[in-house]
Design a protein around this motif. Structure first.
Motif, PDB file in Angstrom:
ATOM      1  N   UNK A  85       0.798  -1.228   0.000  1.00  0.00           N
ATOM      2  CA  UNK A  85       0.000   0.000   0.000  1.00  0.00           C
ATOM      3  C   UNK A  85       0.827   1.272   0.000  1.00  0.00           C
ATOM      4  N   UNK A  86       2.124   1.158   0.126  1.00  0.00           N
ATOM      5  CA  UNK A  86       2.971   2.343   0.264  1.00  0.00           C
ATOM      6  C   UNK A  86       2.768   3.412  -0.810  1.00  0.00           C
ATOM      7  N   UNK A  87       2.604   3.031  -2.066  1.00  0.00           N
ATOM      8  CA  UNK A  87       2.442   4.088  -3.090  1.00  0.00           C
ATOM      9  C   UNK A  87       1.217   4.972  -2.883  1.00  0.00           C
ATOM     10  N   UNK A  88       0.223   4.491  -2.135  1.00  0.00           N
ATOM     11  CA  UNK A  88      -1.010   5.266  -1.962  1.00  0.00           C
ATOM     12  C   UNK A  88      -1.168   5.841  -0.556  1.00  0.00           C
ATOM     13  N   UNK A  89      -0.202   5.608   0.324  1.00  0.00           N
ATOM     14  CA  UNK A  89      -0.303   6.091   1.696  1.00  0.00           C
ATOM     15  C   UNK A  89      -0.025   7.585   1.782  1.00  0.00           C
ATOM     16  N   UNK A  90      -0.654   8.238   2.757  1.00  0.00           N
ATOM     17  CA  UNK A  90      -0.355   9.642   3.045  1.00  0.00           C
ATOM     18  C   UNK A  90       0.927   9.690   3.870  1.00  0.00           C
ATOM     19  N   UNK A  91       1.958  10.211   3.294  1.00  0.00           N
ATOM     20  CA  UNK A  91       3.264  10.197   3.962  1.00  0.00           C
ATOM     21  C   UNK A  91       3.417  11.308   4.993  1.00  0.00           C
ATOM     22  N   UNK A  92       2.414  12.163   5.120  1.00  0.00           N
ATOM     23  CA  UNK A  92       2.513  13.247   6.101  1.00  0.00           C
ATOM     24  C   UNK A  92       2.009  12.866   7.480  1.00  0.00           C
ATOM     25  N   UNK A  93       1.455  11.655   7.618  1.00  0.00           N
ATOM     26  CA  UNK A  93       0.913  11.221   8.892  1.00  0.00           C
ATOM     27  C   UNK A  93       1.631   9.967   9.378  1.00  0.00           C
ATOM     28  N   UNK A  94       1.728   9.781  10.714  1.00  0.00           N
ATOM     29  CA  UNK A  94       2.306   8.539  11.243  1.00  0.00           C
ATOM     30  C   UNK A  94       1.476   7.336  10.799  1.00  0.00           C
ATOM     31  N   UNK A  95       2.117   6.192  10.697  1.00  0.00           N
ATOM     32  CA  UNK A  95       1.444   4.991  10.223  1.00  0.00           C
ATOM     33  C   UNK A  95       0.738   4.217  11.332  1.00  0.00           C
ATOM     34  N   UNK A  96       0.910   4.632  12.571  1.00  0.00           N
ATOM     35  CA  UNK A  96       0.435   3.851  13.711  1.00  0.00           C
ATOM     36  C   UNK A  96      -1.046   3.500  13.616  1.00  0.00           C
ATOM     37  N   UNK A  97      -1.901   4.505  13.472  1.00  0.00           N
ATOM     38  CA  UNK A  97      -3.340   4.263  13.426  1.00  0.00           C
ATOM     39  C   UNK A  97      -3.717   3.408  12.218  1.00  0.00           C
ATOM     40  N   UNK A  98      -3.086   3.656  11.080  1.00  0.00           N
ATOM     41  CA  UNK A  98      -3.359   2.880   9.865  1.00  0.00           C
ATOM     42  C   UNK A  98      -3.011   1.416  10.073  1.00  0.00           C
ATOM     43  N   UNK A  99      -1.859   1.147  10.672  1.00  0.00           N
ATOM     44  CA  UNK A  99      -1.427  -0.229  10.907  1.00  0.00           C
ATOM     45  C   UNK A  99      -2.365  -0.957  11.860  1.00  0.00           C
ATOM     46  N   UNK A 100      -2.792  -0.277  12.917  1.00  0.00           N
ATOM     47  CA  UNK A 100      -3.708  -0.920  13.852  1.00  0.00           C
ATOM     48  C   UNK A 100      -5.068  -1.166  13.209  1.00  0.00           C
ATOM     49  N   UNK A 101      -5.478  -0.286  12.304  1.00  0.00           N
ATOM     50  CA  UNK A 101      -6.736  -0.493  11.601  1.00  0.00           C
ATOM     51  C   UNK A 101      -6.648  -1.725  10.705  1.00  0.00           C
ATOM     52  N   UNK A 102      -5.533  -1.867  10.013  1.00  0.00           N
ATOM     53  CA  UNK A 102      -5.327  -3.051   9.179  1.00  0.00           C
ATOM     54  C   UNK A 102      -5.297  -4.304  10.044  1.00  0.00           C
ATOM     55  N   UNK A 103      -4.567  -4.236  11.167  1.00  0.00           N
ATOM     56  CA  UNK A 103      -4.475  -5.383  12.066  1.00  0.00           C
ATOM     57  C   UNK A 103      -5.856  -5.771  12.592  1.00  0.00           C
ATOM     58  N   UNK A 104      -6.633  -4.773  12.988  1.00  0.00           N
ATOM     59  CA  UNK A 104      -7.989  -5.034  13.494  1.00  0.00           C
ATOM     60  C   UNK A 104      -8.827  -5.729  12.434  1.00  0.00           C
ATOM     61  N   UNK A 105      -8.797  -5.217  11.213  1.00  0.00           N
ATOM     62  CA  UNK A 105      -9.609  -5.795  10.151  1.00  0.00           C
ATOM     63  C   UNK A 105      -9.203  -7.224   9.841  1.00  0.00           C
ATOM     64  N   UNK A 106      -7.895  -7.476   9.853  1.00  0.00           N
ATOM     65  CA  UNK A 106      -7.414  -8.839   9.619  1.00  0.00           C
ATOM     66  C   UNK A 106      -7.873  -9.781  10.727  1.00  0.00           C
ATOM     67  N   UNK A 107      -7.842  -9.298  11.954  1.00  0.00           N
ATOM     68  CA  UNK A 107      -8.286 -10.116  13.085  1.00  0.00           C
ATOM     69  C   UNK A 107      -9.780 -10.410  12.999  1.00  0.00           C
ATOM     70  N   UNK A 108     -10.557  -9.402  12.629  1.00  0.00           N
ATOM     71  CA  UNK A 108     -11.996  -9.611  12.476  1.00  0.00           C
ATOM     72  C   UNK A 108     -12.285 -10.653  11.402  1.00  0.00           C
ATOM     73  N   UNK A 109     -11.523 -10.622  10.321  1.00  0.00           N
ATOM     74  CA  UNK A 109     -11.686 -11.624   9.266  1.00  0.00           C
ATOM     75  C   UNK A 109     -11.431 -13.027   9.810  1.00  0.00           C
ATOM     76  N   UNK A 110     -10.362 -13.160  10.597  1.00  0.00           N
ATOM     77  CA  UNK A 110     -10.028 -14.470  11.160  1.00  0.00           C
ATOM     78  C   UNK A 110     -11.092 -14.931  12.154  1.00  0.00           C
ATOM     79  N   UNK A 111     -11.567 -14.016  12.987  1.00  0.00           N
ATOM     80  CA  UNK A 111     -12.566 -14.381  13.986  1.00  0.00           C
ATOM     81  C   UNK A 111     -13.898 -14.743  13.334  1.00  0.00           C
ATOM     82  N   UNK A 112     -14.251 -14.030  12.285  1.00  0.00           N
ATOM     83  CA  UNK A 112     -15.475 -14.374  11.561  1.00  0.00           C
ATOM     84  C   UNK A 112     -15.336 -15.740  10.905  1.00  0.00           C
TER      85      UNK A 112
END
Length: 211
Positions: free
Chosen positions: A72-99
């Motif tokens: 996803x790097x080519x489309x990421x906003x480079x002016x903001x920290x990645x922390x929230x984005x990474x946790x959002x991705x992690x959350x979504x992946x976990x929800x997929x696994x739990x479902x």
């Protein structure tokens, strides 16, 4: 001399913004991507591991998160920290696994105290001095996790991100796609439930100790 140089390198690494590391990675510097992984791997993995309660699966999902980061790097906003984005991705992946495992329903997830109040120890109810065995951190941690797991889903994710991952309420809001004020409200509403759950655990043992 080596220790001093290692410390110096670590300080330099923390001074480089996420956006700069993304740009360096896109320019072909693989060490920049490795630096990003080192920066976020531990909190992301801990969050995933707690949510899935499966070490091997957490390893796989964590790898998926950082693979998605690289893609996803080519489309990421480079002016903001990645922390929230990474946790959002992690959350979504976990929800997929739990479902997929049909372990729990998270439909509610789709839809406080001060900022510095980060310690889970603050939720233990006041009741006089506790016996030494009750102060063991391993026991406290296990019971706290049980209490968090028993929370309503919409509260549970906020508390997990707050206590286990040390995210700010602004970052939690971005991660869960909700206003910062809502994240604070959910956290505040979860605290009495945690206190009540922990109180049920401590009171019988305190009674035994007093007898």
């Amino acid at each position: 001399m080596q220790v001093r140089e290692h410390t110096k390198n670590n300080l330099q690494n923390t001074e480089i913004s996420d956006g700069t590391l993304v740009k360096q990675t896109l320019a072909g510097d693989q060490s920049a991507f490795e630096m990003l992984v080192r920066r976020y791997n531990t909190p992301i993995f801990n969050f995933i591991c707690h949510l899935l309660n499966d070490y091997d699966l957490a390893c796989d999902v964590s790898q998926q998160v950082f693979t998605q980061l690289y893609i996803s790097m080519p489309t990421l906003r480079t002016g903001e920290p990645l922390k929230a984005w990474l946790f959002q991705v992690a959350r979504n992946r976990c929800l997929d696994e739990l479902r997929r495992k049909r372990a729990i329903h998270f439909s509610e997830l789709e839809s406080a105290h001060d900022e510095e109040d980060l310690s889970p120890l603050a939720i233990i109810p006041d009741g006089g001095p506790l016996p030494d065995e009750l102060a063991e951190r391993s026991d406290l941690k296990a019971k706290l996790h049980e209490a968090i797991d028993a929370l309503p889903p919409k509260f549970r994710m906020v508390v997990l991100l707050r206590y286990t991952s040390q995210l700010s309420f602004a970052e939690i809001g971005k991660t869960l796609s909700m206003p910062e004020a809502t994240a604070k409200t959910y956290f505040q509403r979860a605290r009495p439930l945690l206190r009540a759950s922990m109180a049920q655990h401590w009171q019988p043992r305190v009674a035994r100790s007093a007898s």
